[in-house]
Design an enzyme around this catalytic site. Structure first.
Site, PDB file in Angstrom:
ATOM      1  N   ARG A   1       0.850  -1.191   0.000  1.00 29.41           N
ATOM      2  CA  ARG A   1       0.000   0.000   0.000  1.00 29.41           C
ATOM      3  C   ARG A   1       0.884   1.237   0.000  1.00 29.41           C
ATOM      4  O   ARG A   1       1.711   1.417   0.895  1.00 29.41           O
ATOM      5  CB  ARG A   1      -0.923  -0.014   1.225  1.00 29.41           C
ATOM      6  CG  ARG A   1      -1.772   1.222   1.302  1.00 29.41           C
ATOM      7  CD  ARG A   1      -2.918   1.172   2.320  1.00 29.41           C
ATOM      8  NE  ARG A   1      -3.561   2.468   2.248  1.00 29.41           N
ATOM      9  CZ  ARG A   1      -3.567   3.363   3.224  1.00 29.41           C
ATOM     10  NH1 ARG A   1      -3.031   3.109   4.393  1.00 29.41           N
ATOM     11  NH2 ARG A   1      -4.139   4.537   3.035  1.00 29.41           N
TER      12      ARG A   1
ATOM     13  N   HIS B   1      -2.946  10.888   0.238  1.00 32.68           N
ATOM     14  CA  HIS B   1      -2.704  10.547   1.636  1.00 32.68           C
ATOM     15  C   HIS B   1      -2.239  11.855   2.310  1.00 32.68           C
ATOM     16  O   HIS B   1      -1.054  12.071   2.498  1.00 32.68           O
ATOM     17  CB  HIS B   1      -1.643   9.454   1.719  1.00 32.68           C
ATOM     18  CG  HIS B   1      -1.484   8.832   3.082  1.00 32.68           C
ATOM     19  ND1 HIS B   1      -1.573   7.470   3.290  1.00 32.68           N
ATOM     20  CD2 HIS B   1      -1.224   9.367   4.289  1.00 32.68           C
ATOM     21  CE1 HIS B   1      -1.372   7.196   4.582  1.00 32.68           C
ATOM     22  NE2 HIS B   1      -1.147   8.330   5.209  1.00 32.68           N
TER      23      HIS B   1
ATOM     24  N   GLU C   1      -7.986   8.597   5.177  1.00 33.78           N
ATOM     25  CA  GLU C   1      -8.450   9.299   6.378  1.00 33.78           C
ATOM     26  C   GLU C   1      -8.967  10.708   6.122  1.00 33.78           C
ATOM     27  O   GLU C   1      -8.491  11.678   6.723  1.00 33.78           O
ATOM     28  CB  GLU C   1      -7.330   9.347   7.423  1.00 33.78           C
ATOM     29  CG  GLU C   1      -6.841   7.978   7.846  1.00 33.78           C
ATOM     30  CD  GLU C   1      -5.827   8.035   8.992  1.00 33.78           C
ATOM     31  OE1 GLU C   1      -5.292   9.120   9.276  1.00 33.78           O
ATOM     32  OE2 GLU C   1      -5.589   6.981   9.606  1.00 33.78           O
TER      33      GLU C   1
ATOM     34  N   ASN D   1      -8.145   2.079   8.943  1.00 33.42           N
ATOM     35  CA  ASN D   1      -6.905   2.297   9.683  1.00 33.42           C
ATOM     36  C   ASN D   1      -7.267   2.251  11.160  1.00 33.42           C
ATOM     37  O   ASN D   1      -7.932   3.159  11.666  1.00 33.42           O
ATOM     38  CB  ASN D   1      -6.292   3.667   9.367  1.00 33.42           C
ATOM     39  CG  ASN D   1      -5.717   3.734   7.964  1.00 33.42           C
ATOM     40  OD1 ASN D   1      -5.679   2.727   7.246  1.00 33.42           O
ATOM     41  ND2 ASN D   1      -5.265   4.901   7.586  1.00 33.42           N
TER      42      ASN D   1
ATOM     43  N   TYR E   1      -5.924   1.684  15.111  1.00 30.47           N
ATOM     44  CA  TYR E   1      -4.803   1.602  16.034  1.00 30.47           C
ATOM     45  C   TYR E   1      -5.231   1.549  17.495  1.00 30.47           C
ATOM     46  O   TYR E   1      -4.550   0.957  18.314  1.00 30.47           O
ATOM     47  CB  TYR E   1      -3.912   2.853  15.911  1.00 30.47           C
ATOM     48  CG  TYR E   1      -3.178   3.022  14.612  1.00 30.47           C
ATOM     49  CD1 TYR E   1      -3.782   3.628  13.513  1.00 30.47           C
ATOM     50  CD2 TYR E   1      -1.854   2.613  14.489  1.00 30.47           C
ATOM     51  CE1 TYR E   1      -3.092   3.823  12.326  1.00 30.47           C
ATOM     52  CE2 TYR E   1      -1.150   2.804  13.299  1.00 30.47           C
ATOM     53  CZ  TYR E   1      -1.777   3.403  12.225  1.00 30.47           C
ATOM     54  OH  TYR E   1      -1.087   3.587  11.062  1.00 30.47           O
TER      55      TYR E   1
ATOM     56  N   GLU F   1      -4.240  -0.042   7.729  1.00 33.61           N
ATOM     57  CA  GLU F   1      -3.127   0.311   8.620  1.00 33.61           C
ATOM     58  C   GLU F   1      -3.405  -0.219  10.015  1.00 33.61           C
ATOM     59  O   GLU F   1      -4.541  -0.189  10.489  1.00 33.61           O
ATOM     60  CB  GLU F   1      -2.938   1.837   8.763  1.00 33.61           C
ATOM     61  CG  GLU F   1      -2.356   2.526   7.565  1.00 33.61           C
ATOM     62  CD  GLU F   1      -2.222   4.034   7.755  1.00 33.61           C
ATOM     63  OE1 GLU F   1      -2.066   4.494   8.909  1.00 33.61           O
ATOM     64  OE2 GLU F   1      -2.284   4.743   6.743  1.00 33.61           O
TER      65      GLU F   1
ATOM     66  N   GLU G   1       6.817  11.108  10.627  1.00 33.71           N
ATOM     67  CA  GLU G   1       5.536  10.924  11.313  1.00 33.71           C
ATOM     68  C   GLU G   1       4.818  12.280  11.480  1.00 33.71           C
ATOM     69  O   GLU G   1       4.566  12.743  12.586  1.00 33.71           O
ATOM     70  CB  GLU G   1       5.759  10.179  12.633  1.00 33.71           C
ATOM     71  CG  GLU G   1       4.531   9.902  13.490  1.00 33.71           C
ATOM     72  CD  GLU G   1       3.350   9.214  12.810  1.00 33.71           C
ATOM     73  OE1 GLU G   1       3.528   8.548  11.771  1.00 33.71           O
ATOM     74  OE2 GLU G   1       2.239   9.376  13.322  1.00 33.71           O
TER      75      GLU G   1
ATOM     76  N   PHE H   1       7.567   4.003  13.532  1.00 42.23           N
ATOM     77  CA  PHE H   1       6.478   3.042  13.324  1.00 42.23           C
ATOM     78  C   PHE H   1       6.906   1.844  12.465  1.00 42.23           C
ATOM     79  O   PHE H   1       6.084   1.003  12.110  1.00 42.23           O
ATOM     80  CB  PHE H   1       5.289   3.729  12.627  1.00 42.23           C
ATOM     81  CG  PHE H   1       4.198   4.232  13.552  1.00 42.23           C
ATOM     82  CD1 PHE H   1       3.188   3.380  13.984  1.00 42.23           C
ATOM     83  CD2 PHE H   1       4.165   5.551  13.982  1.00 42.23           C
ATOM     84  CE1 PHE H   1       2.165   3.833  14.818  1.00 42.23           C
ATOM     85  CE2 PHE H   1       3.142   6.014  14.820  1.00 42.23           C
ATOM     86  CZ  PHE H   1       2.143   5.147  15.233  1.00 42.23           C
TER      87      PHE H   1
END
Ligand code: GBH
Length: 489
Positions: free
Chosen positions: A83, A128, A174, A314, A316, A389, A445, A454
């Site tokens: 990706r 993105h 997102e 995504n 987390y 993600e 990041e 990450f």
């Protein structure tokens, strides 16, 4: 071995996609090379004070030049998908107001061909977070309906040049985070914050996040229409959107807190997925926001009903959601009217919802993976899903070296527990078709710059040397174990 008992990989479909994820601004660098135009993130990161360590993505991890080396890392992992995102400003330096940059097209052609050579399916996002700065300057980007024409034009070019080989398309990464952080808290470009939000200096209207979101939803629809009418029959791929999805656990068992958790989902996730899949904004949003929420014109309703082929998730972290309609809350995230009157908190009676991490929004709560996937399954009629993600961030230390990071037991535990939770959802019928680890490499990041790592591979940010961490070996074993199961079945 441990993998067998906890993971139940046998329940994963045999054609399941295993991959790692990346994004153009966080990885590529080469911010001025080969005719690339400036993006909103190029401008933003160069403004003093925006990035924690004063860094930027000018070089990032130089993926633009080192992609072949990075493909070798992927081949070694044994992944069958990658990706990544296409830099809009690399393909169209001035949006639709200038030429197609053929050097940019050539770069992505080489990347895509090299992936296919290794049997790795490209899974490409059109954007993105980064967009050509030109669109900001001409008309305020997402705040103007004009952006829909730009996005349609850009998507068409990507399908035309790359769609013979790219079979998985993502319109947005997102968009909910872009709308909130770009137009409410103002911590991402274009740095617009609503008057009632923290120490906001620009004092923009509360409506801006909703206007930006509306234009992103219609832009998504424009790209889907273009794909379906001009390309799908010939190219045979699928197209979806990627949402940031948090699991919101009701703070208590009260019906008020359960409704608060629903509102939290509606104002974050369903905000985009309801219009795209059901043709209207969530009921709670309409009730609370009234005329603050834009309307879809009749012809737009049929346009958005084109929907999508898959939902990218995504995921987390989890938070508690506490009701702020029937009980009074102090100021905090989620509390305002335009956020939906709930308090978002990670703590209850002083105890966090999961182990804390170096990342202020990341709590280890693996049950959240099962719950968010089942929630999306039930609400959207088991539309195909990908976990686009999932990952674990750790703090970069000053004067550290690679050996301080390669034994990343915590990351392995995190991924193992989240995948076990995902396996449970799949066993319970969730139509999940792939899992992408964030991320292949340590990288830029966003506002944390290079202070958070990450990656499954360590990157020495001075030499840009890549070194696999324990998590890379673990992921590799997991993938090959799954392969052995499916081939013996
Ligand atoms: C993803 O963003 C991105 O797609 C990726 O580029 C990034 O590197 C990766 O995750 C790791 O951060 O903001 O407090 O309301 C996730 C960033 C984290 C922003 C969760 C929104 C929601 C909680 N997001 N966050 S909060």
């Amino acid at each position: 071995r441990g993998l067998k008992s906890s993971l139940q990989l046998a329940d994963f479909p045999s054609n399941f996609l295993y991959g790692t994820a990346s994004s153009s601004y966080q990885f590529e660098g080469a911010f001025l090379s080969d005719g690339k135009g400036l993006s909103n993130w190029d401008i933003f990161s160069h403004e003093a004070g925006n990035i924690l360590d004063g860094s930027n993505g000018d070089i990032a991890v130089d993926h633009y030049h080192r992609y072949l080396e990075d493909l070798d890392l992927m081949e070694d992992l044994g992944v069958n998908s990658y990706r990544f995102s296409i830099s809009w400003a690399r393909v169209l330096p001035k949006g639709r107001f200038g030429n197609v940059n053929m050097a940019g097209i050539k770069h992505y052609n080489k990347l895509i061909d090299a992936l296919l050579d290794k049997g790795i399916s490209p899974f490409a996002s059109l954007t993105h977070y980064d967009i050509p700065q030109e669109l900001e300057e001409r008309y305020g980007a997402w705040l103007s309906p004009k952006v829909q024409d730009d996005f349609r034009y850009y998507a068409d070019i990507c399908f035309k040049y790359f769609g013979d080989r790219v079979k998985y398309w993502v319109t947005f990464n997102e968009p909910n985070v872009v709308a909130i952080r770009g137009y409410r808290s103002g911590i991402y470009p274009p740095s617009r914050c609503s008057a009632s939000f923290g120490n906001c200096s620009t004092g923009n209207s509360e409506e801006e996040p909703f206007i930006a979101a509306h234009n992103m939803i219609l832009s998504h629809a424009a790209a889907v229409r273009t794909y379906r009418t001009k390309y799908k029959e010939k190219q045979g791929g699928s197209i979806g959107i990627v949402m940031n999805a948090i699991w919101f656990e009701p703070f208590t068992n009260s019906s008020e807190d359960k409704l608060a958790a629903e509102r939290a989902q509606s104002f974050f996730l369903n905000w985009f997925l309801d219009p795209i899949i059901c043709g209207r904004y969530p009921a709670e949003m309409q009730q609370i926001l009234g005329s603050q929420l834009p309307n879809f014109q009749r012809q737009e309703v049929s346009e958005i009903k084109l929907g999508l082929d898959f939902i990218g998730i995504n995921h987390y972290t989890s938070f508690y959601a506490k009701d702020c309609i029937y009980s009074t809350c102090e100021q905090g995230p989620g509390v305002s009217r335009s956020e939906g009157y709930y308090l978002r908190t990670a703590f209850k009676d002083g105890v966090p919802i999961g182990e804390t991490t170096a990342v202020d929004w990341l709590y280890v709560h693996p049950q959240g993976m099962y719950k968010i996937v089942m929630y999306i399954k039930d609400r959207y009629n088991n539309t195909p899903m990908f976990i686009t993600e999932n990952g674990y961030g750790e703090l970069n230390k000053l004067n550290s070296s690679v050996k301080d990071f390669i034994k990343d037991y915590r990351r392995v535990e995190y991924m193992n527990s989240y995948l076990a939770s995902l396996a449970l959802a799949i066993r319970n019928g969730a139509n999940v078709r792939g899992y992408f680890a964030w991320s292949l490499l340590d990288n830029f990041e966003w506002t944390s710059g290079y202070t958070i790592r990450f990656g499954l591979h360590h990157v020495d940010f001075a030499t840009l040397e890549r070194t696999p961490k324990l998590s890379a070996d673990w992921f590799k074993q997991l993938i090959s174990y799954h392969r052995s199961l499916s081939s013996s079945a």
